[in-house]
Design a protein around this motif. Structure first.
Motif, PDB file in Angstrom:
ATOM      1  N   PRO A  34      64.702  49.503  37.256  1.00 55.97           N
ATOM      2  CA  PRO A  34      64.082  48.513  38.188  1.00 55.97           C
ATOM      3  C   PRO A  34      62.743  48.738  38.761  1.00 55.97           C
ATOM      4  O   PRO A  34      62.038  47.989  39.231  1.00 55.97           O
ATOM      5  CB  PRO A  34      65.166  48.826  39.141  1.00 55.97           C
ATOM      6  CG  PRO A  34      65.789  50.350  39.071  1.00 55.97           C
ATOM      7  CD  PRO A  34      65.635  50.319  37.418  1.00 55.97           C
ATOM      8  N   GLY A  35      61.966  49.895  38.528  1.00 56.78           N
ATOM      9  CA  GLY A  35      60.708  50.063  38.765  1.00 56.78           C
ATOM     10  C   GLY A  35      59.707  49.506  38.150  1.00 56.78           C
ATOM     11  O   GLY A  35      59.009  48.930  38.458  1.00 56.78           O
ATOM     12  N   HIS A  36      60.082  48.883  36.727  1.00 58.23           N
ATOM     13  CA  HIS A  36      59.445  48.252  35.840  1.00 58.23           C
ATOM     14  C   HIS A  36      59.199  46.824  36.343  1.00 58.23           C
ATOM     15  O   HIS A  36      58.120  46.182  36.381  1.00 58.23           O
ATOM     16  CB  HIS A  36      59.941  48.138  34.546  1.00 58.23           C
ATOM     17  CG  HIS A  36      59.526  49.556  33.801  1.00 58.23           C
ATOM     18  ND1 HIS A  36      59.754  49.766  32.474  1.00 58.23           N
ATOM     19  CD2 HIS A  36      59.027  50.704  34.289  1.00 58.23           C
ATOM     20  CE1 HIS A  36      59.772  51.062  32.190  1.00 58.23           C
ATOM     21  NE2 HIS A  36      59.393  51.629  33.159  1.00 58.23           N
ATOM     22  N   SER A  37      60.093  46.202  36.749  1.00 58.07           N
ATOM     23  CA  SER A  37      60.135  44.856  37.346  1.00 58.07           C
ATOM     24  C   SER A  37      59.455  44.900  38.690  1.00 58.07           C
ATOM     25  O   SER A  37      58.736  43.898  39.089  1.00 58.07           O
ATOM     26  CB  SER A  37      61.607  44.332  37.568  1.00 58.07           C
ATOM     27  OG  SER A  37      62.391  45.008  38.722  1.00 58.07           O
ATOM     28  N   GLN A  64      54.468  43.088  41.239  1.00 57.58           N
ATOM     29  CA  GLN A  64      53.258  43.641  42.324  1.00 57.58           C
ATOM     30  C   GLN A  64      52.111  43.146  41.383  1.00 57.58           C
ATOM     31  O   GLN A  64      51.097  42.742  42.229  1.00 57.58           O
ATOM     32  CB  GLN A  64      53.384  45.097  42.380  1.00 57.58           C
ATOM     33  CG  GLN A  64      54.245  45.299  43.543  1.00 57.58           C
ATOM     34  CD  GLN A  64      54.254  46.739  43.980  1.00 57.58           C
ATOM     35  OE1 GLN A  64      53.889  47.583  43.144  1.00 57.58           O
ATOM     36  NE2 GLN A  64      55.181  47.314  44.825  1.00 57.58           N
ATOM     37  N   GLN A  65      52.131  43.064  40.291  1.00 60.48           N
ATOM     38  CA  GLN A  65      50.776  42.889  39.540  1.00 60.48           C
ATOM     39  C   GLN A  65      50.766  41.392  39.467  1.00 60.48           C
ATOM     40  O   GLN A  65      49.450  40.891  39.162  1.00 60.48           O
ATOM     41  CB  GLN A  65      51.051  43.097  38.048  1.00 60.48           C
ATOM     42  CG  GLN A  65      51.058  44.697  37.816  1.00 60.48           C
ATOM     43  CD  GLN A  65      49.686  45.386  38.283  1.00 60.48           C
ATOM     44  OE1 GLN A  65      48.552  44.913  37.866  1.00 60.48           O
ATOM     45  NE2 GLN A  65      49.828  46.579  38.873  1.00 60.48           N
ATOM     46  N   LEU A  66      51.710  40.645  39.576  1.00 65.48           N
ATOM     47  CA  LEU A  66      51.821  39.175  39.619  1.00 65.48           C
ATOM     48  C   LEU A  66      51.552  38.439  40.977  1.00 65.48           C
ATOM     49  O   LEU A  66      51.487  37.337  41.080  1.00 65.48           O
ATOM     50  CB  LEU A  66      52.893  38.523  38.815  1.00 65.48           C
ATOM     51  CG  LEU A  66      52.969  38.881  37.363  1.00 65.48           C
ATOM     52  CD1 LEU A  66      54.417  38.303  36.724  1.00 65.48           C
ATOM     53  CD2 LEU A  66      51.984  38.070  36.624  1.00 65.48           C
ATOM     54  N   GLY A  67      51.824  39.571  42.015  1.00 64.81           N
ATOM     55  CA  GLY A  67      51.531  39.057  43.324  1.00 64.81           C
ATOM     56  C   GLY A  67      52.840  38.771  43.933  1.00 64.81           C
ATOM     57  O   GLY A  67      52.909  38.168  45.106  1.00 64.81           O
ATOM     58  N   VAL A  68      54.037  38.966  43.605  1.00 66.21           N
ATOM     59  CA  VAL A  68      55.303  38.952  43.992  1.00 66.21           C
ATOM     60  C   VAL A  68      55.661  40.157  44.628  1.00 66.21           C
ATOM     61  O   VAL A  68      55.455  41.130  44.193  1.00 66.21           O
ATOM     62  CB  VAL A  68      56.152  38.361  43.201  1.00 66.21           C
ATOM     63  CG1 VAL A  68      57.470  38.021  43.442  1.00 66.21           C
ATOM     64  CG2 VAL A  68      55.959  37.083  42.161  1.00 66.21           C
ATOM     65  N   GLY A  69      56.333  40.036  45.882  1.00 66.25           N
ATOM     66  CA  GLY A  69      56.530  41.266  46.414  1.00 66.25           C
ATOM     67  C   GLY A  69      57.494  42.219  46.035  1.00 66.25           C
ATOM     68  O   GLY A  69      57.213  43.171  45.866  1.00 66.25           O
ATOM     69  N   ARG A  70      58.578  41.683  45.455  1.00 65.02           N
ATOM     70  CA  ARG A  70      59.696  42.374  44.675  1.00 65.02           C
ATOM     71  C   ARG A  70      60.023  42.331  43.483  1.00 65.02           C
ATOM     72  O   ARG A  70      59.856  41.269  43.146  1.00 65.02           O
ATOM     73  CB  ARG A  70      60.929  42.661  45.707  1.00 65.02           C
ATOM     74  CG  ARG A  70      60.767  42.975  47.045  1.00 65.02           C
ATOM     75  CD  ARG A  70      62.142  43.096  47.898  1.00 65.02           C
ATOM     76  NE  ARG A  70      62.700  41.929  47.705  1.00 65.02           N
ATOM     77  CZ  ARG A  70      63.975  41.494  47.899  1.00 65.02           C
ATOM     78  NH1 ARG A  70      64.843  42.455  48.448  1.00 65.02           N
ATOM     79  NH2 ARG A  70      64.393  40.188  48.104  1.00 65.02           N
TER      80      ARG A  70
END
Length: 71
Positions: free
Chosen positions: A8-11, A16-22
């Motif tokens: 789950p850490g990878h997702s 975060q790299q794409l600008g999505v929170g979680r």
């Protein structure tokens, strides 16, 4: 999906790299887009099949005309 369940850490990192929170939000957004694309694809297939059936029915009606009261 199974990869992100196992890691789950990878997702979260990708989100975060794409600008999505979680990461969970990213998975849901991807699922929505993929579901919409599949639904549209299936709808277009249905429309093509309906057009093919219409053409076949017309061709059959032209090849074998029947008059009134003919069975």
């Amino acid at each position: 999906g199974m990869y992100f369940v196992a890691f789950p850490g990878h997702s979260t990192y990708i989100a975060q790299q794409l600008g999505v929170g979680r990461g969970a939000d990213l998975v849901i957004y991807c699922w929505i887009v993929i579901s919409l694309a599949l639904s549209l694809n299936l709808q277009f297939k249905i429309l093509r099949l309906q057009a093919a059936i219409t053409e076949l029915t017309r061709e059959l009606a032209i090849r074998a005309p029947r008059g009134p009261g003919t069975d």
